[in-house]
Design an enzyme around this catalytic site. Sequence first.
Site: not given
Length: 320
Positions: A145-147, A149, A249
């Site tokens: 997961l993105d930081r 998110t 996104r």
Amino acid sequence: MTTTAPTTPGVQLLEVSPEYAGQRIDNFLLARLKGVPKTLIYRILRKGEVRVNKGRIKPEYKLQAGDIVRVPPVRVPERDEPVPLAQGLLQRLEASIVYEDKALIVINKPAGIAVHGGSGLNYGVIEAFRQLRPDAKELELVHRLDRDTSGLLMIAKKRSMLRHLHAALRGDGVDKRYMALVRGNWATSIKQVRAALGKSNLRSGERMVEVDEEEGKESVTVFKVLRRFGDFATLIEAKPITGRTHQIRVHTLHAGHCIAGDTKYGDDGFSKEIRDLGGKRLFLHAYMLTVPLPDGGELKLQAPVDEMWAKTVERLSAPI
């Protein structure tokens, strides 16, 4: 995996056992050389210092059972000397566990915590859990997961579970759903975005993802409206069919509705209005996960949003 030469100092010769067949060489080395910076691992790969069966290989090379991997001398920290992490962070991540059994951990990752160290960070979720679960020697991230998110993140405790879930992710076995708060009134007719995505580097060196129908990789996300806040914002569900970097996104942006708090692809004015309501984060949350288990069963999980998200949405829906 068996070691046929002394580990330090000097060269390591590692024989690939059958359970690691099909794994990329870079991921194989990242898992073996715990604590060695990623930049160093990719440097020794790029320079040809890592050999497989005495030949040079690329970072995307997939290992075969019986391969002999030559690793040049690199200093590997002992397992009992990890970078000590703040007790508060460890407690926060321990409290974020929503499911755990002998082979799998699933957490509700807080926003703002990276999944692994790198890019100036000494630690991430995986480094923390290696300290929290020192007896789980095969601990690996199943996905990322993105930081910024938040939401459901899987960590395999066993190699067999990692292989099982990777196979499920490659097929249609895993159902991941996200919530996102986006700018404007999302049209009910936008049920799917199919737009190929490619990566590009800005002059600053920052990595961006953009729609690139000619050279990008096929990318598909299915969308559903969950709640509307007039023409100002919409809470939507996003189900990524493919798993590209920053896919949701960029696909929401492509549809004309960027995500609140997105510093990379968002709208500063919209994000400021959400911040003024107390929403100082990226409004993207992996809230639902359904995965098949090796025994034939199914694991279904949901993760609540954090207090900041909940209070911001509450303020959005309050009468003016």
